[in-house]
Design a protein around this motif. Structure first.
Motif, PDB file in Angstrom:
ATOM      1  N   LEU A 294       0.846  -1.195   0.000  1.00 26.61           N
ATOM      2  CA  LEU A 294       0.000   0.000   0.000  1.00 26.61           C
ATOM      3  C   LEU A 294       0.877   1.239   0.000  1.00 26.61           C
ATOM      4  O   LEU A 294       1.863   1.307   0.733  1.00 26.61           O
ATOM      5  CB  LEU A 294      -0.908  -0.020   1.240  1.00 26.61           C
ATOM      6  N   GLN A 295       0.502   2.214  -0.833  1.00 29.81           N
ATOM      7  CA  GLN A 295       1.229   3.480  -0.882  1.00 29.81           C
ATOM      8  C   GLN A 295       0.290   4.636  -0.589  1.00 29.81           C
ATOM      9  O   GLN A 295      -0.827   4.695  -1.104  1.00 29.81           O
ATOM     10  CB  GLN A 295       1.887   3.692  -2.249  1.00 29.81           C
ATOM     11  N   ALA A 296       0.757   5.575   0.254  1.00 29.37           N
ATOM     12  CA  ALA A 296      -0.008   6.785   0.578  1.00 29.37           C
ATOM     13  C   ALA A 296       0.615   7.965  -0.130  1.00 29.37           C
ATOM     14  O   ALA A 296       1.730   8.380   0.205  1.00 29.37           O
ATOM     15  CB  ALA A 296      -0.026   7.021   2.082  1.00 29.37           C
ATOM     16  N   ARG A 317       4.010   2.297   2.522  1.00 28.54           N
ATOM     17  CA  ARG A 317       5.019   3.329   2.273  1.00 28.54           C
ATOM     18  C   ARG A 317       4.332   4.655   1.998  1.00 28.54           C
ATOM     19  O   ARG A 317       3.425   4.746   1.158  1.00 28.54           O
ATOM     20  CB  ARG A 317       5.865   2.936   1.050  1.00 28.54           C
ATOM     21  N   GLN A 318       4.725   5.695   2.731  1.00 24.07           N
ATOM     22  CA  GLN A 318       4.312   7.050   2.370  1.00 24.07           C
ATOM     23  C   GLN A 318       5.213   7.533   1.243  1.00 24.07           C
ATOM     24  O   GLN A 318       6.428   7.286   1.253  1.00 24.07           O
ATOM     25  CB  GLN A 318       4.425   7.985   3.573  1.00 24.07           C
ATOM     26  N   ARG A 344       7.169   2.668   6.311  1.00 23.41           N
ATOM     27  CA  ARG A 344       8.255   3.577   5.944  1.00 23.41           C
ATOM     28  C   ARG A 344       7.692   4.947   5.603  1.00 23.41           C
ATOM     29  O   ARG A 344       6.687   5.062   4.899  1.00 23.41           O
ATOM     30  CB  ARG A 344       9.053   3.049   4.751  1.00 23.41           C
ATOM     31  N   THR A 345       8.342   5.987   6.119  1.00 22.84           N
ATOM     32  CA  THR A 345       7.957   7.358   5.803  1.00 22.84           C
ATOM     33  C   THR A 345       9.167   8.269   5.899  1.00 22.84           C
ATOM     34  O   THR A 345      10.171   7.933   6.544  1.00 22.84           O
ATOM     35  CB  THR A 345       6.860   7.870   6.760  1.00 22.84           C
ATOM     36  N   GLY A 368      12.269   5.213   9.071  1.00 22.18           N
ATOM     37  CA  GLY A 368      12.084   6.624   8.746  1.00 22.18           C
ATOM     38  C   GLY A 368      11.855   7.497   9.962  1.00 22.18           C
ATOM     39  O   GLY A 368      12.202   7.145  11.089  1.00 22.18           O
ATOM     40  N   LYS A 369      11.224   8.654   9.751  1.00 21.61           N
ATOM     41  CA  LYS A 369      11.160   9.736  10.735  1.00 21.61           C
ATOM     42  C   LYS A 369       9.828   9.831  11.470  1.00 21.61           C
ATOM     43  O   LYS A 369       9.394  10.905  11.829  1.00 21.61           O
ATOM     44  CB  LYS A 369      11.411  11.076  10.033  1.00 21.61           C
TER      45      LYS A 369
END
Length: 381
Positions: A294-296, A317-318, A344-345, A368-369
């Motif tokens: 899934l991607q945002a 993943r963003q 992950r972002t 990520g952050k």
């Protein structure tokens, strides 16, 4: 009579009911249907009069109850840690009377009728008052009080009885079933043009939708078209996406995706293309993705539950380099063989949480952050 209210916000725990026609004598965790939280003697107290509440299931002995069939249609329910009975406090017959633990007396205020209410759940009704074991005010928070109330059949009065260990040790929630789609293909349909669903419900009736080359080839090519485009809160259910997944599903302004299986994801299974609305996925499964499940690509709230996802680059993943906020919750999923990890972002405004899930060779949970990225009740990794 005065009643106390307790509100302690903690993460919920999910257990899955066994379907039993009748509850047998044994040890159980009793879990409320509306909240997925367990019946609990507060503070693991052994004192007479200690309050009974709901709490995150942690396998502690003050969340385990010995249920004994009396042979007259009623049961006694004793807290394993204290040996004391589930008791209608001070013989109350009032709606809202408190439930506590007390030394066993054999009185009717410590006897309970346990009746099947459907789907593996049960109601628990006091022999003394005729009132049901009830999570007060439909509260979903850990620490919410448990009282008695007229039987309504509401989810806050329905309990499932999960058998637990009798060896005296702490047990963890068992591996959860009922993940993924239950669709068996009822036929097939070729798709040469994206199917657009603007609001309302699209029921695929468990057909297999096979994208043609007009949509893409299921590779990592970013120019591929989606099989389904969901807009403005649309619901897509009972669908199998065939071996060429093209670019899966695109969502604009919220959607619900239920009982869907991606046979071969290819690039991405689902992409959130615009902000607005909530994206809910439940009872879904997906296999063989070259990149993300899934991607945002826009600010969004994403909820995933009861899923099985295997062999992807990442679970969610963003879009790389973006700073908008994304809020992700994942519960009761089986995730395996992620090349990189789960979340992950690059955005310090985004949050993610995964609970009650099984991970197998799934990489790092948080990459990520993240503003907040947490997990609870994870097994297998």
């Amino acid at each position: 009579m005065s009643f106390k209210r307790t509100s302690i916000a903690l993460a919920f725990t999910f257990l899955t009911p066994f379907a039993m026609a009748e509850v047998a004598t044994g040890q159980y965790a009793l879990v409320a249907k509306h909240s997925n939280l367990a019946l609990d003697v507060t503070g693991a107290s052994s004192a007479d009069g200690a309050d009974v509440i709901q709490w995150d299931y942690r396998g502690a002995r003050n969340q385990h109850f010995k249920v004994d069939k009396l042979g007259n249609g009623y049961y006694t329910i004793h807290a394993v840690h204290s040996g004391k009975s589930l008791d209608v406090w001070e013989f109350s017959t009032e709606a809202g009377g408190d439930i506590r633990q007390w030394s066993a007396t054999g009185n009717y205020n410590q006897q309970w009728k346990i009746s099947e209410s459907g789907d593996g759940f049960y109601t628990v009704v006091s022999r003394h008052s005729g009132l049901a074991l009830d999570v007060w005010g439909w509260n979903k928070a850990a620490g919410a009080d448990v009282r008695q109330w007229p039987l309504t059949g509401g989810d806050n009065q329905q309990w499932y009885f999960r058998p637990v260990s009798t060896d005296g040790g702490t047990v963890q929630p068992p591996k959860l079933p009922n993940r993924g789609s239950n669709c068996k293909s009822t036929g097939s349909q070729s798709v040469s043009e994206t199917i657009r669903v603007n609001g309302g419900v699209y029921d695929g009736k468990c057909k297999t939708f096979n994208p043609t080359s007009a949509l893409g080839d299921g590779s990592q090519n970013e120019s591929q078209k989606p099989v389904f485009r969901l807009e403005n809160g649309a619901t897509l259910k009972n669908v199998i996406i065939g071996n060429n997944g093209a670019d899966g599903i695109h969502v604009y302004n919220g959607a619900t995706v239920e009982n869907v299986r991606w046979t071969n994801v290819g690039e991405d299974a689902l992409t959130v293309k615009s902000s607005g609305g909530k994206v809910v996925l439940r009872n879904i499964e997906a296999y063989d993705g070259s990149d993300k499940f899934l991607q945002a690509n826009a600010a969004s709230t994403i909820q995933v539950s009861a899923c099985t996802v295997d062999s992807m680059g990442k679970f969610i993943r963003q879009n790389g380099g973006t700073k908008f906020p994304v809020s992700i919750t994942v519960d009761n999923c089986s995730i395996a063989n992620m090349k990189e990890g789960i979340f992950r972002t690059d955005s310090s405004a985004s949050t993610a949480r995964i609970t009650n899930s099984t991970l197998d060779n799934a990489g790092s949970i948080c990459i990520g952050k993240w503003k907040s990225c947490t997990s609870a009740n994870i097994s297998g990794q």
